[in-house]
Design a protein around this motif. Structure first.
Motif, PDB file in Angstrom:
ATOM      1  N   THR A  40       0.646  -1.357  -0.087  1.00 59.25           N
ATOM      2  CA  THR A  40      -0.144   0.390  -0.237  1.00 59.25           C
ATOM      3  C   THR A  40       0.819   1.365   0.152  1.00 59.25           C
ATOM      4  OG1 THR A  40      -1.795   0.762   1.184  1.00 59.25           O
ATOM      5  CG2 THR A  40      -0.410  -0.349   2.150  1.00 59.25           C
ATOM      6  N   VAL A  41       0.070   2.471  -0.437  1.00 61.69           N
ATOM      7  CA  VAL A  41       0.967   3.834  -1.584  1.00 61.69           C
ATOM      8  C   VAL A  41       1.058   4.454   0.497  1.00 61.69           C
ATOM      9  CG1 VAL A  41      -1.047   5.157  -0.852  1.00 61.69           C
ATOM     10  CG2 VAL A  41       1.171   5.499  -1.738  1.00 61.69           C
ATOM     11  N   THR A  42       0.278   3.834   1.745  1.00 61.09           N
ATOM     12  CA  THR A  42       0.032   4.157   2.691  1.00 61.09           C
ATOM     13  C   THR A  42       1.332   3.649   4.005  1.00 61.09           C
ATOM     14  OG1 THR A  42      -1.282   2.968   3.336  1.00 61.09           O
ATOM     15  CG2 THR A  42      -2.340   4.898   3.334  1.00 61.09           C
ATOM     16  N   ALA A  43       2.174   3.066   2.932  1.00 60.05           N
ATOM     17  CA  ALA A  43       3.466   2.150   4.166  1.00 60.05           C
ATOM     18  C   ALA A  43       4.231   2.017   3.201  1.00 60.05           C
ATOM     19  CB  ALA A  43       2.887   1.020   4.319  1.00 60.05           C
ATOM     20  N   ASN A  44       4.540   3.818   2.714  1.00 58.05           N
ATOM     21  CA  ASN A  44       5.708   4.032   1.731  1.00 58.05           C
ATOM     22  C   ASN A  44       5.790   5.284   1.866  1.00 58.05           C
ATOM     23  OD1 ASN A  44       8.197   3.559  -0.069  1.00 58.05           O
ATOM     24  ND2 ASN A  44       6.532   3.140  -1.982  1.00 58.05           N
ATOM     25  N   TYR A  45       7.258   5.443   2.368  1.00 59.97           N
ATOM     26  CA  TYR A  45       7.377   7.136   2.727  1.00 59.97           C
ATOM     27  C   TYR A  45       8.023   7.810   1.039  1.00 59.97           C
ATOM     28  CZ  TYR A  45       7.849   6.015   7.632  1.00 59.97           C
ATOM     29  OH  TYR A  45       7.762   5.994   9.115  1.00 59.97           O
ATOM     30  N   GLU A  46       8.210   6.467   0.768  1.00 60.50           N
ATOM     31  CA  GLU A  46       8.217   7.316  -1.068  1.00 60.50           C
ATOM     32  C   GLU A  46       7.315   8.192  -1.680  1.00 60.50           C
ATOM     33  OE1 GLU A  46      11.464   7.316  -2.487  1.00 60.50           O
ATOM     34  OE2 GLU A  46      12.386   6.831  -0.499  1.00 60.50           O
ATOM     35  N   GLU A  47       6.608   7.541  -1.524  1.00 56.32           N
ATOM     36  CA  GLU A  47       5.135   7.954  -2.280  1.00 56.32           C
ATOM     37  C   GLU A  47       4.202   8.588  -1.013  1.00 56.32           C
ATOM     38  OE1 GLU A  47       3.536   8.101  -4.308  1.00 56.32           O
ATOM     39  OE2 GLU A  47       3.480   5.925  -5.728  1.00 56.32           O
ATOM     40  N   PHE A  48       3.779   9.717  -1.125  1.00 58.58           N
ATOM     41  CA  PHE A  48       3.406  11.030  -0.259  1.00 58.58           C
ATOM     42  C   PHE A  48       2.196  10.357   0.430  1.00 58.58           C
ATOM     43  CE2 PHE A  48      -0.326  13.873  -0.225  1.00 58.58           C
ATOM     44  CZ  PHE A  48       0.423  15.189   0.712  1.00 58.58           C
ATOM     45  N   GLN A  71      -9.955  11.278  -3.940  1.00 52.42           N
ATOM     46  CA  GLN A  71      -9.218  10.282  -4.510  1.00 52.42           C
ATOM     47  C   GLN A  71      -9.445  10.369  -6.415  1.00 52.42           C
ATOM     48  OE1 GLN A  71      -6.964   8.832  -3.970  1.00 52.42           O
ATOM     49  NE2 GLN A  71      -6.328   9.740  -2.027  1.00 52.42           N
ATOM     50  N   LYS A  72     -10.604  10.486  -7.218  1.00 49.31           N
ATOM     51  CA  LYS A  72     -11.139  10.453  -8.159  1.00 49.31           C
ATOM     52  C   LYS A  72     -10.660  11.843  -8.827  1.00 49.31           C
ATOM     53  CE  LYS A  72     -14.988   7.383  -8.266  1.00 49.31           C
ATOM     54  NZ  LYS A  72     -16.204   7.245  -8.251  1.00 49.31           N
ATOM     55  N   GLY A 111      -5.147   9.607  -8.122  1.00 48.43           N
ATOM     56  CA  GLY A 111      -5.159   8.141  -7.541  1.00 48.43           C
ATOM     57  C   GLY A 111      -6.184   6.852  -7.911  1.00 48.43           C
ATOM     58  N   TYR A 112      -7.440   6.824  -7.904  1.00 46.23           N
ATOM     59  CA  TYR A 112      -8.414   6.502  -7.458  1.00 46.23           C
ATOM     60  C   TYR A 112      -8.187   5.523  -9.235  1.00 46.23           C
ATOM     61  CZ  TYR A 112     -12.853   4.133  -8.208  1.00 46.23           C
ATOM     62  OH  TYR A 112     -14.054   3.655  -8.696  1.00 46.23           O
ATOM     63  N   VAL A 113      -8.898   4.184  -8.862  1.00 45.61           N
ATOM     64  CA  VAL A 113      -8.602   3.215  -9.443  1.00 45.61           C
ATOM     65  C   VAL A 113     -10.209   2.026  -9.246  1.00 45.61           C
ATOM     66  CG1 VAL A 113      -6.051   2.902 -10.345  1.00 45.61           C
ATOM     67  CG2 VAL A 113      -7.336   1.357  -9.221  1.00 45.61           C
ATOM     68  N   THR A 114     -10.564   2.147 -10.041  1.00 42.92           N
ATOM     69  CA  THR A 114     -11.308   0.824 -10.326  1.00 42.92           C
ATOM     70  C   THR A 114     -11.738  -0.451  -9.715  1.00 42.92           C
ATOM     71  OG1 THR A 114     -11.814  -0.130 -12.048  1.00 42.92           O
ATOM     72  CG2 THR A 114     -12.849   1.883 -11.947  1.00 42.92           C
ATOM     73  N   ASN A 135       1.173   7.323  -7.962  1.00 43.57           N
ATOM     74  CA  ASN A 135      -0.059   7.382  -7.024  1.00 43.57           C
ATOM     75  C   ASN A 135      -1.329   8.086  -7.736  1.00 43.57           C
ATOM     76  OD1 ASN A 135      -0.823   6.998  -4.239  1.00 43.57           O
ATOM     77  ND2 ASN A 135      -0.182   9.478  -3.689  1.00 43.57           N
ATOM     78  N   ARG A 136      -0.524   8.744  -8.479  1.00 44.08           N
ATOM     79  CA  ARG A 136      -1.916   9.950  -9.927  1.00 44.08           C
ATOM     80  C   ARG A 136      -1.943   8.727 -11.186  1.00 44.08           C
ATOM     81  NH1 ARG A 136      -2.779  15.141  -8.552  1.00 44.08           N
ATOM     82  NH2 ARG A 136      -3.199  15.495 -10.116  1.00 44.08           N
TER      83      ARG A 136
END
Length: 325
Positions: A147-155, A250-251, A256-259, A288-289
């Motif tokens: 997940t992006v929320t556990a990766n400091y390399e992403e916002f 997110q949309k 960042g939104y994906v279906t 992320n975008r």
């Protein structure tokens, strides 16, 4: 002259009754795979598979509760009883319980987010490694959802709500990780952070699996972030207002939104497509975008996720917590 049909490759997907796991199962079935849907609620899984048109011949439903280690071991026995080869394993299932005021505990006494998301998958992966190693498929793979929320390399990994992922020096695990301890770093319980910490452990486990086993076995070990599936059932325990606002945000704001359909197809790509079998030890991402036509790329992980001594210690302590140490 008779010919022997080549059996379809088999993939186990945890949490395949909804969200990314379900749509990943659909995408793999559409690619000719047989999918073992490993779920807590088999009636729900059957109904979901039927609704999407995953044919009974393309699926096997087996019960698992990743938060209970006995259930994980029973699942492995049940899978082996099917007689199927294991060609890919996807560790997808997760619980996210951000509204808890105190820690829920697994049957073994561990905080439930870490017990389910990390310990359950750690145990499952280790128990099924011999099965993957015996596969004759051209590209055997073990894939873990990050997940992006556990990766400091992403916002998204830097957002301090409730706090960024931080497993410290594993002080909580070192102390046994049972009541009153509920966080990996031994600090005060924060339910949303417990989820982030468990996902950081998932990504570290992927790296450690690669380091320990890829060269010897040839199995490909990767993690991925398919994009923000903001309307997945993962968020069913968040406040109703969040469930309405988050997908819109997110949309329209982060982009960042994906279906669920697209996320499931991206998962299937990482499992089955030849291009994703050439590299092991990679965290695949589409960014992320989201941008039309963007290809997947190997995204760097936070330095903590790549800290080898910390990863080795996490492995040792996790093995002890699941009875493998």
């Amino acid at each position: 002259m008779s010919t022997t049909a080549i059996p379809a490759p088999t993939c186990v997907i945890t949490g395949a009754s909804s969200g990314v796991g379900l749509y990943g199962a659909l995408a793999l079935a559409n690619r000719g795979w047989h999918v073992v849907m490993a779920c807590r609620d088999l009636a729900k899984a059957a109904a979901a598979a039927n609704a999407l048109g995953i044919a009974p011949a393309q699926r096997t439903l087996l019960q698992i509760d990743l938060g209970a280690q006995r259930s994980v071991r029973d699942f492995v026995d049940a899978f082996r009883a099917t007689g199927r080869s294991l060609d890919a394993l996807v560790c997808n299932a997760a619980v996210y319980l951000p509204r808890l005021t105190e820690a829920q505990r697994s049957p073994e006494g561990y905080e439930i987010s870490v017990a389910t998301n990390h310990f359950g998958h750690f145990l499952l992966a280790n128990l099924l490694l011999p099965d993957l190693e015996r596969s004759t498929h051209r590209s055997r793979r073990l894939i873990i959802l990050g997940t992006v929320t556990a990766n400091y390399e992403e916002f998204g990994g830097k957002i301090p709500i409730p706090a960024p992922a931080d497993i410290g020096n594993l002080e909580g695990l070192e102390a046994g990780f049972q009541a009153p301890i509920a966080m990996i770093n031994g600090k005060a319980f924060k339910p949303g952070k417990a989820y982030k910490d468990s996902k950081l452990c998932n990504m570290m486990t992927g790296r450690e699996l690669h380091r320990r086993f890829h060269e010897r076995t040839g199995i490909v070990f990767n993690t991925l972030y398919p994009g923000c599936v903001a309307d997945t059932p993962l968020f069913r325990h968040t406040p109703p207002a969040f469930q309405r606002i988050f997908p819109w945000f997110q949309k329209n704001i982060t982009k960042g939104y994906v279906t669920q359909t697209l996320a499931g197809d991206r998962l299937a790509q990482v499992v089955a497509d030849e291009a994703f079998g050439a590299r092991s030890g990679v965290h695949w991402s589409w960014g992320n975008r989201q941008k039309e036509g963007r290809a997947a790329f190997a995204q760097p992980l936070t330095a903590r996720a790549q800290d080898q001594p910390l990863g080795e210690r996490l492995w040792t302590l996790s093995a002890q917590c699941v009875g493998l140490g």
